[in-house]
Design an enzyme around this catalytic site. Structure first.
Site, PDB file in Angstrom:
ATOM      1  N   LYS A 106      -8.057 -15.200  16.431  1.00  0.00           N
ATOM      2  CA  LYS A 106      -8.299 -14.814  15.031  1.00  0.00           C
ATOM      3  C   LYS A 106      -9.738 -14.411  14.767  1.00  0.00           C
ATOM      4  O   LYS A 106     -10.250 -14.604  13.658  1.00  0.00           O
ATOM      5  CB  LYS A 106      -7.879 -15.939  14.087  1.00  0.00           C
ATOM      6  CG  LYS A 106      -6.406 -16.325  14.180  1.00  0.00           C
ATOM      7  CD  LYS A 106      -6.071 -17.445  13.207  1.00  0.00           C
ATOM      8  CE  LYS A 106      -4.582 -17.781  13.249  1.00  0.00           C
ATOM      9  NZ  LYS A 106      -4.192 -18.445  14.496  1.00  0.00           N
ATOM     10  N   GLU A 109       0.843  -1.200   0.000  1.00  0.00           N
ATOM     11  CA  GLU A 109       0.000   0.000   0.000  1.00  0.00           C
ATOM     12  C   GLU A 109       0.877   1.248   0.000  1.00  0.00           C
ATOM     13  O   GLU A 109       1.646   1.494   0.945  1.00  0.00           O
ATOM     14  CB  GLU A 109      -0.926   0.014   1.213  1.00  0.00           C
ATOM     15  CG  GLU A 109      -1.805   1.253   1.261  1.00  0.00           C
ATOM     16  CD  GLU A 109      -2.683   1.320   2.497  1.00  0.00           C
ATOM     17  OE1 GLU A 109      -3.323   2.365   2.717  1.00  0.00           O
ATOM     18  OE2 GLU A 109      -2.718   0.327   3.239  1.00  0.00           O
TER      19      GLU A 109
END
Length: 608
Positions: free
Chosen positions: A419, A287
């Site tokens: 998670k 990014e």
């Protein structure tokens, strides 16, 4: 030559057969050329083979039955067994003769098949290699192969690549230029063996996951698997690199069935001045603006005297689910494990799993007759999921003796919670709980961040607090904490999936010193990191950990490296939050992304 390689067994390289001529089998041809003849044992029998076998089978079982009957009568009559009659003597001789025949016919022949198979196979390989080499030499004289589809005959490069700077030539000219310059030879033995393995994988005869164990070469296994995948799917994997990676290092611990690796650039943000020490923070990301923005935040923090990080808690969790016949029995176990007088016993059982595992507490929750026990323990410099799971299994085995009616549904009942975004992690914490703060002076806010303190405070309240509450956010009271967490996690070999709970963060901003300066803080209750195990041992990730000074385990103070890494993550998030919020406040977000996160270059041409 019309073909480069025949599917039939090759004959002697001294002769090449025509297309309509049938080649002889290698073994028979070889025998005839040497004027020798191998005879089977059955060729010397006066009777047909099936009659001879039937005769000896009948004699063997008949004589055996006769002798057993005679010996049974002798035992009943108390007659010595060594006293035999003429008929018994003939029967014994017949039994021995039939056994010799049957063993010789079936036993020795069975062994010979394995002995001869190894010799014949080696002869086949040698003869086929000679034949392969002979055909390649013949083809190199006559021209390139018309249909080169298998290894053993190198495929010439496409004509367009040879004449890339001019217009495409006519086919006749291309063929002539290729004939003048024969294709280079490859190693027939190695390429042929790989080709056969690739075909076996494509046809489903050999499972792709077993290549490493069968070949003993992890890189070669990855190469074969990649080629087989391309043939099965019909999709090219040309852009996925294979060279330059140690596939031995991931065998059995990081990745199964590898076919290459993905390239992710690593940038450096910093120096980050944290607790009086400077750190250059590695960030692996694709990014644009992320590293530049975080770097600007580090600059602002450095110019204001640095940031301070405090570790609040350190404990990895695992919560098994057990079930009883009644809710009463589930409650009894809850009271048992939460009893302070029983904790020491359970801790001793738990801590046997590792010298670094130390049970801290057990938190229970009941849903009907189901009990969820959330074990919390320290795990040294490891992230600790495997360590805590082994300790929990020890305790479950111990409790099973006292509660035989306990049914273990699963060692993980999602009350951990791993998670997944969960309030229990947001409230109780998981892994490392860290708070990091800094005071940014008014001058730095204006000159470096290009904004005002009051504007930042108002934006944080309306965006990170009120806006996130309106969205029903769970642990997401921040601008982009997960951006920085993910980039640092990938660079340092952490589990990227644990970015979910590790990015739980609340960003607070407040004007201090009569409204002139800015106090900013990030509170992150569940940063799950480690400096040993998993991806931390890979070369690239290990180098990034070494850059931060937290590579491997700390022998003097176990767990201190992982705790330091957690504080660096929090400090990096603080820098990222400060810079992004300033860009939004100053109206520079879109402009900066258009400048750094957009590209007019054709990346495909550049990579090729």
């Amino acid at each position: 030559m019309d073909v480069c390689r025949r599917s039939e067994k090759p004959v002697y390289p001294s002769r090449v057969f025509a297309a309509d001529e049938k080649p002889l089998k290698p073994h028979k041809q070889h025998q005839e050329d040497d004027n020798t003849l191998l005879l089977d044992a059955s060729d010397a029998l006066p009777l047909p083979l099936y009659l001879t076998n039937g005769l000896f089978f009948t004699m063997f079982f008949s004589v055996m039955y006769f002798l057993l009957s005679r010996w049974r009568e002798k035992i009943r009559n108390s007659t010595p067994l060594h006293v035999v009659t003429l008929s018994e003597l003939v029967a014994i001789v017949s039994l021995i003769a039939s056994m010799i025949y049957l063993l010789g016919f079936f036993g020795i022949g069975f062994v010979q098949t394995f002995v001869s198979r190894g010799n014949n196979d080696s002869w086949d390989v040698e003869d086929e290699n000679d034949h392969e080499q002979f055909i390649l030499e013949e083809d190199s004289r006559r021209g390139p192969c018309a249909t080169a589809t298998t290894l053993g005959c190198t495929v010439p490069p496409p004509p367009t690549r040879q004449v890339a700077v001019v217009a495409p030539p006519q086919p006749a000219k291309v063929a002539m230029s290729m004939a003048e310059k024969p294709a280079p030879l490859v190693t027939p033995a190695a390429s042929k063996e790989d080709e056969e393995i690739i075909k076996s994988v494509v046809e489903g005869k050999m499972p792709a996951y077993s290549l490493e164990s069968k070949l003993g070469d992890c890189k070669r296994a990855a190469s074969i698997r990649k080629e087989a995948l391309q043939r099965i799917t019909g999709k090219s994997l040309e852009g996925l690199p294979l060279e330059g990676f140690n596939y031995e290092s991931i065998l059995g611990q990081c990745c199964e069935m590898p076919i290459g690796y993905v390239q992710i650039p690593v940038g450096i943000a910093g120096p980050l001045l944290l607790n009086g020490t400077e750190y250059s923070v590695p960030m692996a990301t694709t990014e644009g603006c992320l590293v530049a923005s975080t770097n600007r935040g580090c600059k602002a923090i450095y110019a204001s005297g640095g940031a301070t990080a405090i570790l609040l808690r350190d404990g990895m969790t695992r919560a098994p689910c057990v079930r009883f016949g009644t809710a009463k029995r589930a409650a009894e176990l809850k009271f048992h494990v939460e009893d302070p007088t029983k904790f020491e016993t359970l801790a001793n059982v738990f801590d046997q799993s590792s010298r670094f595992a130390k049970l801290q507490r057990i938190q229970c929750a009941i849903a009907g007759k189901n009990l969820y026990m959330r074990f919390v323990c320290s795990t040294g410099d490891a992230m600790g999921m495997n360590m805590v799971s082994k300790g929990v299994q020890n305790v479950l085995d111990y409790l099973q003796n006292e509660y035989p009616d306990m049914d273990v549904i699963g060692i993980s009942g999602n009350f951990c919670s791993d998670k997944k975004p969960a309030a229990v992690n947001w409230i109780e914490g998981r892994g490392k709980s860290v708070v990091c703060e800094a005071i940014i002076t008014e001058e730095v806010v204006k000159k470096v961040l290009k904004t005002e303190v009051a504007a930042l405070v108002e934006l944080n309240m309306l965006k990170n607090l009120t806006g996130s509450a309106m969205a029903g956010a769970l642990g997401g009271f921040n601008a982009h904490a997960s951006n920085i967490v993910s980039a640092v996690f990938i660079a340092t070999g952490q589990d990227p999936a644990q970015n979910i709970e590790s990015s739980h963060c609340i960003t607070m901003m407040e004007a201090v010193n009569d409204g002139k300066d800015l106090h900013i803080s990030v509170t992150m209750p569940s940063i799950e990191v480690g400096t040993v195990g998993g991806g931390t041992q890979l070369a690239s990730q290990s180098a990034c950990l070494n850059l931060l000074g937290v590579k491997g385990a700390n022998r003097e103070a176990p767990g201190s490296n992982a705790r330091l890494l957690a504080t660096i993550v929090a400090g990096s998030v603080l820098a990222g939050e400060l810079s992004l919020m300033s860009a939004i406040s100053a109206g520079q977000l879109v402009k900066s992304h258009m400048k750094y996160n957009r590209s007019t270059k054709d990346v495909t041409k550049t990579s090729s």
